[in-house]
Design a protein around this motif. Structure first.
Motif, PDB file in Angstrom:
ATOM      1  N   VAL A   1       7.260  19.784   3.608  1.00 21.89           N
ATOM      2  CA  VAL A   1       7.937  18.709   2.924  1.00 21.89           C
ATOM      3  C   VAL A   1       7.074  17.461   3.048  1.00 21.89           C
ATOM      4  CG1 VAL A   1       9.347  18.056   4.923  1.00 21.89           C
ATOM      5  CG2 VAL A   1      10.084  17.425   2.629  1.00 21.89           C
ATOM      6  N   ASP A   2       6.849  16.781   1.968  1.00 20.78           N
ATOM      7  CA  ASP A   2       6.036  15.585   1.937  1.00 20.78           C
ATOM      8  C   ASP A   2       6.897  14.375   1.622  1.00 20.78           C
ATOM      9  OD1 ASP A   2       3.000  16.970   0.378  1.00 20.78           O
ATOM     10  OD2 ASP A   2       3.887  17.211   2.373  1.00 20.78           O
ATOM     11  N   LEU A   3       6.463  13.231   2.132  1.00 19.02           N
ATOM     12  CA  LEU A   3       7.085  11.963   1.805  1.00 19.02           C
ATOM     13  C   LEU A   3       5.990  11.038   1.299  1.00 19.02           C
ATOM     14  CD1 LEU A   3       9.792  10.385   1.907  1.00 19.02           C
ATOM     15  CD2 LEU A   3       8.984   9.414   4.066  1.00 19.02           C
ATOM     16  N   GLN A   4       6.004  10.780   0.004  1.00 21.48           N
ATOM     17  CA  GLN A   4       5.068   9.852  -0.595  1.00 21.48           C
ATOM     18  C   GLN A   4       5.693   8.472  -0.563  1.00 21.48           C
ATOM     19  OE1 GLN A   4       1.824  10.403  -1.856  1.00 21.48           O
ATOM     20  NE2 GLN A   4       1.840   8.166  -1.849  1.00 21.48           N
ATOM     21  N   MET A   5       5.017   7.543   0.109  1.00 21.34           N
ATOM     22  CA  MET A   5       5.552   6.196   0.291  1.00 21.34           C
ATOM     23  C   MET A   5       4.671   5.202  -0.460  1.00 21.34           C
ATOM     24  SD  MET A   5       6.521   6.385   4.350  1.00 21.34           S
ATOM     25  CE  MET A   5       4.814   6.590   4.879  1.00 21.34           C
ATOM     26  N   ALA A   6       5.284   4.415  -1.322  1.00 18.68           N
ATOM     27  CA  ALA A   6       4.553   3.423  -2.098  1.00 18.68           C
ATOM     28  C   ALA A   6       5.209   2.054  -1.921  1.00 18.68           C
ATOM     29  CB  ALA A   6       4.532   3.821  -3.565  1.00 18.68           C
TER      30      ALA A   6
ATOM     31  N   SER B   1      17.272   1.543   1.009  1.00 18.94           N
ATOM     32  CA  SER B   1      16.129   0.674   1.272  1.00 18.94           C
ATOM     33  C   SER B   1      14.807   1.247   0.761  1.00 18.94           C
ATOM     34  CB  SER B   1      16.007   0.401   2.775  1.00 18.94           C
ATOM     35  OG  SER B   1      15.837   1.615   3.485  1.00 18.94           O
ATOM     36  N   VAL B   2      14.772   2.551   0.451  1.00 19.45           N
ATOM     37  CA  VAL B   2      13.511   3.157   0.009  1.00 19.45           C
ATOM     38  C   VAL B   2      13.583   3.707  -1.410  1.00 19.45           C
ATOM     39  CG1 VAL B   2      13.010   3.768   2.410  1.00 19.45           C
ATOM     40  CG2 VAL B   2      13.938   5.508   0.860  1.00 19.45           C
ATOM     41  N   LYS B   3      14.757   3.660  -2.017  1.00 19.42           N
ATOM     42  CA  LYS B   3      14.898   4.191  -3.382  1.00 19.42           C
ATOM     43  C   LYS B   3      13.927   3.493  -4.330  1.00 19.42           C
ATOM     44  CE  LYS B   3      19.641   5.922  -3.531  1.00 19.42           C
ATOM     45  NZ  LYS B   3      21.004   5.718  -4.073  1.00 19.42           N
ATOM     46  N   GLY B   4      13.281   4.301  -5.161  1.00 19.72           N
ATOM     47  CA  GLY B   4      12.325   3.762  -6.115  1.00 19.72           C
ATOM     48  C   GLY B   4      10.937   3.558  -5.547  1.00 19.72           C
TER      49      GLY B   4
ATOM     50  N   THR C   1       5.406  10.503  13.797  1.00 20.28           N
ATOM     51  CA  THR C   1       4.114   9.942  13.427  1.00 20.28           C
ATOM     52  C   THR C   1       4.307   8.460  13.109  1.00 20.28           C
ATOM     53  OG1 THR C   1       2.177  10.211  11.975  1.00 20.28           O
ATOM     54  CG2 THR C   1       4.328  10.575  10.962  1.00 20.28           C
ATOM     55  N   GLN C   2       3.397   7.645  13.604  1.00 21.14           N
ATOM     56  CA  GLN C   2       3.539   6.194  13.473  1.00 21.14           C
ATOM     57  C   GLN C   2       3.074   5.719  12.100  1.00 21.14           C
ATOM     58  OE1 GLN C   2       4.735   3.827  15.818  1.00 21.14           O
ATOM     59  NE2 GLN C   2       4.555   2.389  14.108  1.00 21.14           N
ATOM     60  N   VAL C   3       3.910   4.883  11.494  1.00 19.15           N
ATOM     61  CA  VAL C   3       3.544   4.178  10.264  1.00 19.15           C
ATOM     62  C   VAL C   3       3.643   2.686  10.558  1.00 19.15           C
ATOM     63  CG1 VAL C   3       4.232   3.661   7.893  1.00 19.15           C
ATOM     64  CG2 VAL C   3       4.294   6.018   8.721  1.00 19.15           C
ATOM     65  N   THR C   4       2.551   1.976  10.329  1.00 17.93           N
ATOM     66  CA  THR C   4       2.522   0.537  10.551  1.00 17.93           C
ATOM     67  C   THR C   4       2.110  -0.160   9.262  1.00 17.93           C
ATOM     68  OG1 THR C   4       1.932   0.839  12.881  1.00 17.93           O
ATOM     69  CG2 THR C   4       1.561  -1.335  11.920  1.00 17.93           C
ATOM     70  N   VAL C   5       2.960  -1.064   8.804  1.00 19.82           N
ATOM     71  CA  VAL C   5       2.666  -1.833   7.591  1.00 19.82           C
ATOM     72  C   VAL C   5       2.450  -3.280   8.015  1.00 19.82           C
ATOM     73  CG1 VAL C   5       3.414  -2.461   5.272  1.00 19.82           C
ATOM     74  CG2 VAL C   5       4.164  -0.285   6.290  1.00 19.82           C
TER      75      VAL C   5
ATOM     76  N   GLY D   1       0.805  -1.211   0.000  1.00 16.94           N
ATOM     77  CA  GLY D   1       0.000   0.000   0.000  1.00 16.94           C
ATOM     78  C   GLY D   1       0.840   1.264   0.000  1.00 16.94           C
ATOM     79  N   SER D   2       0.137   2.399   0.090  1.00 18.46           N
ATOM     80  CA  SER D   2       0.792   3.703   0.027  1.00 18.46           C
ATOM     81  C   SER D   2       0.325   4.580   1.177  1.00 18.46           C
ATOM     82  CB  SER D   2       0.463   4.402  -1.298  1.00 18.46           C
ATOM     83  OG  SER D   2       0.923   3.655  -2.404  1.00 18.46           O
TER      84      SER D   2
END
Length: 115
Positions: free
Chosen positions: A78-83, A62-65, A109-113, A16-17
């Motif tokens: 500043v935004d961070l779009q995570m896909a 680890s996050v490139k691309g 801020t918590q991000v849980t995948v 997800g994103s």
């Protein structure tokens, strides 16, 4: 203390994103490098991405691309779009503003995948 205001984050399934945003209302934004770090319990905070004051960007391998950082000088954000999120992307994400000896951090801020 300079205030950084983070938003976004949450729970998402693998693949997800999510989009994180950080506002810097109190700094002279154009001078600062602005970026994101993340931390999981028991580990050191690690670099994720940065947008330099000359508009160059840099990413952790680890996050490139998958992640994209963008800055808006007019809005001072500043935004961070995570896909294509992975379980190992789970953590508390912190925004940071740096200029010379000045370093300011957001509250996290918590991000849980997780499936």
């Amino acid at each position: 203390q300079v205030r950084l205001v983070e938003s976004g984050g949450g729970v998402v399934r693998p693949g997800g994103s999510l989009r994180l945003s950080c506002a810097f209302p109190e700094i002279v934004f154009r001078f600062y490098d602005v970026g994101w770090y993340r931390q999981v319990p028991g580990e050191q905070r690690e670099f994720v991405a940065v947008s330099m004051n000359n508009a160059d960007t840099n990413y952790a391998e680890s996050v490139k691309g998958r992640f994209t950082i963008s800055r808006d000088s007019a809005k001072k954000t500043v935004d961070l779009q995570m896909a294509s999120l992975k379980p190992e992307d789970t953590g508390v994400y912190y925004c940071k503003a740096s200029w010379g000896p000045d370093n300011y951090w957001g509250q996290g801020t918590q991000v849980t995948v997780s499936s």
